[in-house]
Design an enzyme around this catalytic site. Structure first.
Site, mmCIF file in Angstrom:
data_model
loop_
_atom_site.group_PDB
_atom_site.id
_atom_site.type_symbol
_atom_site.label_atom_id
_atom_site.label_comp_id
_atom_site.label_asym_id
_atom_site.label_seq_id
_atom_site.Cartn_x
_atom_site.Cartn_y
_atom_site.Cartn_z
ATOM 1 N N GLY A 192 112.977 42.459 26.472
ATOM 2 C CA GLY A 192 113.888 41.345 26.274
ATOM 3 C C GLY A 192 114.188 41.255 24.790
ATOM 4 C CB SER A 193 116.213 38.880 22.804
ATOM 5 O OG SER A 193 115.594 37.690 23.258
ATOM 6 C CD GLU B 67 109.820 41.192 24.578
ATOM 7 O OE1 GLU B 67 109.081 40.216 24.323
ATOM 8 O OE2 GLU B 67 110.945 41.070 25.127
ATOM 9 C CD GLU C 198 109.588 41.333 33.492
ATOM 10 O OE1 GLU C 198 110.401 41.011 32.603
ATOM 11 O OE2 GLU C 198 109.798 41.115 34.719
ATOM 12 C CG HIS D 1 111.434 38.967 27.714
ATOM 13 N ND1 HIS D 1 111.575 38.794 26.355
ATOM 14 C CD2 HIS D 1 112.309 38.114 28.297
ATOM 15 C CE1 HIS D 1 112.501 37.875 26.131
ATOM 16 N NE2 HIS D 1 112.952 37.439 27.287
ATOM 17 C CG HIS E 227 89.908 40.043 53.253
ATOM 18 N ND1 HIS E 227 90.848 40.922 53.745
ATOM 19 C CD2 HIS E 227 90.579 38.913 52.951
ATOM 20 C CE1 HIS E 227 92.039 40.348 53.718
ATOM 21 N NE2 HIS E 227 91.904 39.128 53.259
ATOM 22 N N GLY F 157 94.096 43.143 46.426
ATOM 23 C CA GLY F 157 94.896 42.886 47.606
ATOM 24 C C GLY F 157 96.315 42.471 47.290
#
Length: 528
Positions: free
Chosen positions: A25-26, A28, A47, A70, A281, A401
């Site tokens: 993004g800007s 970065e 991402e 970002h 689980h 998971g």
């Protein structure tokens, strides 16, 4: 004076990091400007996919992976993928751009408010440097924190105006630092454990993913053969630590308290190596272990050691301990356990393929050193039963998971292991979480094979609906998705398979290809 920008890239270079996984993004752009020609940038379209690719790369290469996200929005998108990385002890250095320092206080647009708390508790360490000059030191610290046992993701928020500032003139001391964290118990305690294993009347070994991460698989084979002990893989294991056709191999433990206790009943000593005790689980109440059974776990993670509900625990380097125990235990005068490697033949009739048929075909046609990624969660047990996984680094699964792992991780694993064929087996429900990973595979010509098991439903969720007596619920079916069309839209060659012959033909074509291929297979749901 050197800038923070040039100093940081030199630090990464000297520490053996030359790849950046990202979606910019800007905030970065100042970090990415004048991107060094000896570095590689791997772009993904979302991402969570960025983190999944980097996670697969880090696990397969056994090296830290560098990620650039970002600000808060990109970090938020990545959190589900971070949960898998945290649970698999993946060494990820997650950086995110922050608003310029002059505007953080007024919370201008794209400010990462309270940046260090955002990714917690899914990172080992989270930090925002107090000044621009401190950035290289913070990056160095992040590299070593991610790499020290237990390995795991770390997070660094960097204001974007820091990159052009002057670095601390003594930053060069960071370039060649090494930090060693191998931990081995003292000889007396090691001998005590080896003696207990040697003298046990019926020992059993439970292995976890950190065995494979430490490349200690061969030592565990020696340990099992000397003890003549059966070997189980820990519940929901995200890696394969033991050859699945070895006579000692017993399979994947179920993820329920009573079920584990029942399978380990009759053993007087349980050694758990490189796994939590245990990652349950479904709710399956019962005794953790039956009376008369002692448990000792060896883990690289103090948190795992502390939270175990039973047994003794030793915190140590898994590779060192596996090697030491294999060398010290006595060769017990017993026969090896009877092999259970033979699998039942299934009849494949007309119509959609049975999952067993798909796995048998893969096992027959794939290279012996193939690497499998699994996100067909309803067929996980069948996969462990029917695939001959014999080499280290042969299997990866979403450790927490969190769906959306396998497709991007396959891209990262193939990047790290270009000499081995990566095959991702993915359910039609799971595939939609990270389908855009196909674009990255196509753009960088990463020749992974993606096998989509299309049965039109969330298979694992349907199974759980039966367990919880909640079958009359919405949202369990996902019909009408054409994965071949989606793949072609992202630039990936795609094939459909509705019969054994079509699957064999598609695999022959995919295995001969030097590009990514998606195979959409019409399958039935696994039998209950």
């Amino acid at each position: 004076m050197a800038s923070v920008h040039s100093t940081t890239y030199e630090l990464l270079r000297q520490q053996g990091i030359d790849t950046v996984f990202g979606n910019p993004g800007s905030n970065e752009l100042p970090f990415l400007k004048d991107f060094p020609q000896d570095f590689r940038y791997v772009l993904a379209l979302q991402e969570a996919v960025v983190v999944g690719i980097a996670d697969g790369y880090a696990q397969a290469s056994r090296k830290p992976a560098f990620i650039n996200l970002h600000s808060a929005a990109g970090t938020g998108n990545a959190m589900g993928a971070l949960s898998n990385a945290w649970n698999s002890h993946s060494p990820l250095i997650v950086t995110a751009g922050q608003q310029t320092r002059a505007m953080i206080g007024v919370e201008a647009l794209l400010t990462n408010v309270d940046a260090t708390n955002l990714p917690r508790p899914l990172v080992k360490w989270s930090y925002e440097p107090a000044s621009a000059a401190e950035v290289p030191h913070a990056v160095s610290r992040a590299i070593h924190m991610a790499s020290m046992a237990p390995r795991g993701p770390v997070y660094l928020s960097v204001p974007y105006d820091d990159w052009d500032k002057e670095a601390d003139p003594q930053s060069h001391h960071l370039f060649h630092r090494n930090v060693s964290s191998a931990v081995r118990v003292n000889d007396e305690e090691l001998e005590r454990l080896a003696s207990a294993l040697s003298s046990a009347s019926n020992p059993v070994i439970v292995l976890g993913p950190d065995v494979d991460a430490a490349n200690a698989n061969a030592d565990c084979v020696t340990l099992a053969e000397r003890l003549k002990a059966p070997v189980w893989v820990a519940p929901s294991a995200p890696r394969c630590p033991f050859p699945t056709r070895h006579p000692c191999f017993r399979g994947l433990l179920p993820a329920g308290i009573a079920a584990v206790s029942q399978l380990l009943e009759g053993h007087d000593l349980v050694l758990v190596l490189g796994a939590p005790v245990f990652r349950y689980h479904q709710y399956d109440p019962g005794q953790y272990l039956m009376p008369g059974t002692r448990l000792v776990s060896v883990t690289c993670d103090p948190l795992e050691a502390a939270r175990a509900p039973m047994g003794d625990a030793i915190v140590a380097d898994i590779g060192v301990m596996a090697s030491a125990l294999a060398a010290r235990v006595r060769d017990r005068n017993h026969p090896l356990p009877a092999s259970i490697a033979e699998t039942e033949t299934v009849e494949q009739g007309e119509g959609a393929l049975r999952p067993e048929t798909v796995f048998d075909t893969l096992n027959e046609m794939a290279p012996a050193d193939a690497i499998y990624l699994n996100e067909s969660t309803s067929t996980t047990a069948l996969m462990w039963q029917r695939l001959n996984m014999r080499n280290p680094g042969s299997y990866y699964f979403c450790a927490a998971g969190g769906l959306g792992f396998a497709m991007p991780a396959a891209v990262g694993v193939q990047l790290a292991e270009p000499g081995r064929q990566v095959i991702a087996v993915i359910g039609d429900g799971s595939a939609n979480y990270s389908i855009s990973a196909l674009w990255t595979a196509a753009q960088y010509n990463i020749p992974a094979i993606f096998v989509i098991m299309n049965n039109g439903t969330y298979g694992a969720l349907r199974w759980f609906a039966g367990v919880l007596e909640a079958e009359n619920v919405p949202g369990l079916d996902v019909p009408g998705i054409d994965f071949c069309s989606l793949a072609k839209g992202y630039g990936v060659h795609a094939l459909k398979a509705g019969t054994v012959q079509e699957l064999q033909g598609a695999l022959t074509e995919a295995l001969a290809s030097k590009e990514p291929v998606l195979i959409e297979v019409s399958t039935t749901s696994p039998a209950k």
